[in-house]
Design a protein around this motif. Structure first.
Motif, PDB file in Angstrom:
ATOM      1  N   VAL A   1       7.966  -3.789  -6.318  1.00  0.00           N
ATOM      2  CA  VAL A   1       7.439  -3.004  -5.198  1.00  0.00           C
ATOM      3  C   VAL A   1       8.454  -1.919  -4.842  1.00  0.00           C
ATOM      4  N   GLU A   2       7.967  -0.685  -4.700  1.00  0.00           N
ATOM      5  CA  GLU A   2       8.853   0.406  -4.304  1.00  0.00           C
ATOM      6  C   GLU A   2       8.957   0.456  -2.782  1.00  0.00           C
ATOM      7  N   LEU A   3      10.175   0.420  -2.274  1.00  0.00           N
ATOM      8  CA  LEU A   3      10.396   0.469  -0.823  1.00  0.00           C
ATOM      9  C   LEU A   3      11.369   1.590  -0.497  1.00  0.00           C
ATOM     10  N   ASN A   4      11.346   2.032   0.753  1.00  0.00           N
ATOM     11  CA  ASN A   4      12.341   3.016   1.202  1.00  0.00           C
ATOM     12  C   ASN A   4      13.177   2.386   2.307  1.00  0.00           C
TER      13      ASN A   4
ATOM     14  N   VAL B   1       4.738  10.970   4.992  1.00  0.00           N
ATOM     15  CA  VAL B   1       4.295   9.738   4.312  1.00  0.00           C
ATOM     16  C   VAL B   1       3.816   8.702   5.326  1.00  0.00           C
ATOM     17  N   GLU B   2       4.610   8.476   6.376  1.00  0.00           N
ATOM     18  CA  GLU B   2       4.249   7.443   7.366  1.00  0.00           C
ATOM     19  C   GLU B   2       2.981   7.835   8.125  1.00  0.00           C
ATOM     20  N   ARG B   3       2.795   9.123   8.372  1.00  0.00           N
ATOM     21  CA  ARG B   3       1.599   9.551   9.108  1.00  0.00           C
ATOM     22  C   ARG B   3       0.333   9.356   8.289  1.00  0.00           C
TER      23      ARG B   3
ATOM     24  N   VAL C   1       0.843  -1.208   0.000  1.00  0.00           N
ATOM     25  CA  VAL C   1       0.000   0.000   0.000  1.00  0.00           C
ATOM     26  C   VAL C   1       0.874   1.253   0.000  1.00  0.00           C
ATOM     27  N   ARG C   2       1.951   1.205   0.764  1.00  0.00           N
ATOM     28  CA  ARG C   2       2.865   2.352   0.780  1.00  0.00           C
ATOM     29  C   ARG C   2       3.408   2.639  -0.630  1.00  0.00           C
ATOM     30  N   SER C   3       3.740   1.585  -1.353  1.00  0.00           N
ATOM     31  CA  SER C   3       4.223   1.732  -2.731  1.00  0.00           C
ATOM     32  C   SER C   3       3.162   2.441  -3.589  1.00  0.00           C
ATOM     33  N   THR C   4       1.901   2.053  -3.426  1.00  0.00           N
ATOM     34  CA  THR C   4       0.816   2.712  -4.171  1.00  0.00           C
ATOM     35  C   THR C   4       0.690   4.175  -3.765  1.00  0.00           C
ATOM     36  N   LEU C   5       0.793   4.438  -2.468  1.00  0.00           N
ATOM     37  CA  LEU C   5       0.696   5.819  -1.971  1.00  0.00           C
ATOM     38  C   LEU C   5       1.739   6.712  -2.650  1.00  0.00           C
ATOM     39  N   LEU C   6       2.972   6.256  -2.685  1.00  0.00           N
ATOM     40  CA  LEU C   6       4.055   7.046  -3.279  1.00  0.00           C
ATOM     41  C   LEU C   6       3.824   7.256  -4.771  1.00  0.00           C
ATOM     42  N   LYS C   7       3.413   6.186  -5.427  1.00  0.00           N
ATOM     43  CA  LYS C   7       3.169   6.266  -6.873  1.00  0.00           C
ATOM     44  C   LYS C   7       2.042   7.248  -7.163  1.00  0.00           C
ATOM     45  N   ALA C   8       0.964   7.149  -6.402  1.00  0.00           N
ATOM     46  CA  ALA C   8      -0.193   8.018  -6.628  1.00  0.00           C
ATOM     47  C   ALA C   8       0.173   9.475  -6.370  1.00  0.00           C
ATOM     48  N   ALA C   9       0.931   9.739  -5.301  1.00  0.00           N
ATOM     49  CA  ALA C   9       1.307  11.119  -4.975  1.00  0.00           C
ATOM     50  C   ALA C   9       2.092  11.736  -6.131  1.00  0.00           C
TER      51      ALA C   9
ATOM     52  N   ILE D   1      -5.380   3.608  -3.852  1.00  0.00           N
ATOM     53  CA  ILE D   1      -5.229   2.465  -2.938  1.00  0.00           C
ATOM     54  C   ILE D   1      -6.483   1.588  -3.008  1.00  0.00           C
ATOM     55  N   HIS D   2      -7.619   2.242  -3.040  1.00  0.00           N
ATOM     56  CA  HIS D   2      -8.891   1.530  -3.154  1.00  0.00           C
ATOM     57  C   HIS D   2      -8.905   0.655  -4.417  1.00  0.00           C
ATOM     58  N   GLU D   3      -8.397   1.235  -5.517  1.00  0.00           N
ATOM     59  CA  GLU D   3      -8.381   0.534  -6.811  1.00  0.00           C
ATOM     60  C   GLU D   3      -7.364  -0.609  -6.842  1.00  0.00           C
TER      61      GLU D   3
END
Lengths: 418, 418
Positions: free
Chosen positions: B142-145, A390-392, A124-132, A241-243
């Motif tokens: 997967v994108e990771l940090n 990002v983490e928050r 999900v974090r990967s999607t968050l970064l990509k979407a942003a 993320i939903h998608e």
């Protein structure tokens, strides 16, 4: 026609019933079920099967059949089975059923991240970064990378990690603040997603010493536009993320509600809410962690608090012309039980004289910021921006009790390894 | 119908002919030409016009007309003109005609980045980063940090910046190497694009102390696949830049040739080429900067050098089973005059016993790597990967003499500010 399938994966579970065995395999993408029949595989492979343990990394090949018994509806009837890498007995349980204590999980983080729940968080974090990034690319923002090693304290003295830079002392950047501003005359609208560092000894559910931030700055903006950009960005992230993470949300047992609107309240209105919840807070105070938590609990969509007293904002915020006791700072918060301050931002002061005065008033030495002050002397556009943690953001979206869950290898005052 | 246009921009040039004035404005997106006629704007605005200087940030509004005289084919006939932020006289020339000396440009980097050529470099860099991520997203990586502050020396002792981490000593990560490997059992294929740090006192055209790296790791891979991934990635980046940065390439006077194939040579073959160019190099030596330059000059498409002597590779590379004097390391190079080593990578050793032996052979203390060694005990898949330097790739693509041009605020042993 018979379909054959070859898979690689880690042994998640093994069962044996006489001359038949069952393996649940965790592959990189999901789960596979394997049935091993002694009469099909022969004695050598059967022996290999009986010696398997948890987390052995194996290769299996065989007929891929639908099955009414298999939980997944299909299974592989093994013909080949090979151990690629065996495993010692595990120091922590890797199923999501029994969760080890947090310090143990962190000690063995390189094993802990194999757990389906932990994998789900980082997908999900990967999607968050990509979407942003997609959001900002579409809006014509230029992505830049700002320095991590800096010579001067970004936002004023405290909370910085010192770096020995050859024969000099340097620091790790607390934020991209001064540098993203410096890019405004050249690019007009810029963003970066990168690491920031704060040497705070805060041991709370929302603090990390190393974290990633979505940093944005735009020329010729307004408080309303800054709120609109942030809300649209967050909404876009929720939608993506939903998608793209239906499966991960299921594993994490999270029902994602894409926010359709946001609330906006003034600092004074926020104070009232916090006081009503029984906190002793005065005009001019910043919100503490508990107060912030109480505030977030009042909302079920993201919200902004606008215009803070000048004493709680950093020197680079613009004060209101009509009322210089107040600054154009805007904070965005995530709603609910897992809500937290997502971002700080607002309009910036771009007059070098006033900036110098603000620094002195805040006890900073303008000499330490000479290049920063100098840059405002050369036709500097009015501008504003924000930084979202990002983490928050991920903590709220995935309803994580601790922010540490949102970092692959979290860093806190107590955690420096692995 | 009369079309009106309002623009904001910096004054790039001013000319006056009697009662008519001309302004060339650098906007955030490009260039606009403005004509100011005294009889149209009136005395107040005319006075404002006559007092304009370079880099004043102004707002102009007026009729937008096609013009046979204007270089751009169209211009704004000013009706309104307002100074938003004036500028002091500039310490460096911001046209691309007269380029200041490099140390002066770096001292005033926050002004230097306004130059069209510099802006063009960073718009291309933004495309490069976007394209690289797109490539890996499409392939299911997967994108990771990974952490920047680390407790132990990543690749062995030297060249690390020390960080004071509360009451402990820590280091800035030289690369994501150990951590990206640790993600392999959970995710199978991962990438990250983030900052790395090397405390090397190298003052060459290709060294920065802080740089960004595209770090990739994949389970169950082969040398051929690693080369294929890298070549496809680089080709995709070239194509995207070609598509999206036509204007920037023109400003930079770069003719981009999208590579259609690559070369592959063994370490021995590369040695032969270097010797033929007159260098005194022996089997077992790594390539120095000058030797590498000579090698790159021999090629006009990207190329790989495969299989290096074990003494020049880091402990985590896998040695060849058939010939343990050689390691599965693969370096990728950019071609031509601006060519440079783009990446290092290869297959990794995943047997903890052999890793421990390799560490000891390299003079490292396995105790310092205890979590890293431990993780290979638990069903660790065979894997490989690579790290591509973002600034180095950009240096070759944009034909930049020095790598410093590819970083917004470069860091070298001598440069720590701004």
């Amino acid at each position: 026609m018979v379909e054959k399938k070859e898979v690689y994966g880690h042994v998640l579970n093994i069962r044996r019933l006489g001359r038949v065995g069952f393996i649940v395999l965790r592959t990189f993408d999901g789960i596979e079920q394997v049935t091993v029949k002694r009469n099909i595989v022969g004695e050598d492979i059967w022996k290999t099967f009986t010696e398997l343990g948890f987390e052995y990394f194996i290769r299996v090949k065989g007929e891929y059949v639908t099955s009414s018994i298999a939980k997944l509806g299909h299974e592989i009837i093994a013909e080949e089975l090979e151990v690629i890498a065996p495993s010692k007995p595990l120091p922590i349980d890797l199923s999501d059923k029994v969760e080890a204590e947090f310090p143990t999980r962190i000690k063995y983080r390189y094993l802990d991240i194999r757990r389906p729940k932990v994998r789900a968080i980082f997908r999900v974090r990967s999607t968050l970064l990509k979407a942003a990034r997609e959001y900002f690319y579409k809006k014509g923002f230029v992505e830049l990378n700002f320095p991590i090693i800096i010579a001067t304290a970004t936002e004023g003295g405290a909370n910085l990690f010192k770096v020995t830079y050859f024969d000099k002392i340097a620091y790790l950047a607390q934020s991209a603040q001064l540098y993203k501003q410096s890019a405004i005359p050249a690019f007009g609208k810029v963003f970066t997603i990168g690491p920031s560092f704060r040497a705070e000894k805060s041991r709370t559910r929302k603090h990390l010493t190393e974290f990633w931030q979505i940093d944005v700055e735009k020329a010729l903006t307004t408080p309303d536009e800054l709120m609109e950009i942030q809300f649209r960005l967050v909404k876009y992230i929720y939608e993506k993320i939903h998608e793209e993470n239906e499966n991960e949300l299921k594993i994490l047992n999270v029902k994602l509600e894409v926010p359709e609107y946001y609330h906006k309240l003034s600092y004074e209105e926020a104070l009232e809410v916090i006081k009503r919840k029984g906190f002793d807070i005065q005009w001019g105070d910043d919100f503490g962690s508990d107060e912030e938590r109480a505030l977030c609990n009042e909302f079920d969509v993201p919200f902004f608090v606008t215009e803070f007293p000048e004493q709680v904002v950093a020197f680079y915020y613009k004060l209101k012309d009509e009322d210089p006791r107040m600054a154009h700072r805007i904070d965005m918060y995530g709603p609910g039980q897992y809500g937290v301050e997502w971002s700080s931002g607002g309009l910036r002061e771009h007059d070098p004289k006033r900036l110098r005065e603000r620094m002195i008033a805040k006890g900073l030495n303008p000499e330490s910021f000479s290049w920063y002050l100098d840059m405002f002397e050369y036709g500097f556009p009015p501008h504003g921006g924000f930084g979202i943690g990002v983490e928050r953001l991920l903590q709220t979206i995935l309803q994580l009790e601790k922010i540490h869950e949102a970092a692959l290898y979290p860093r806190t005052p107590d955690i420096l390894e692995p």
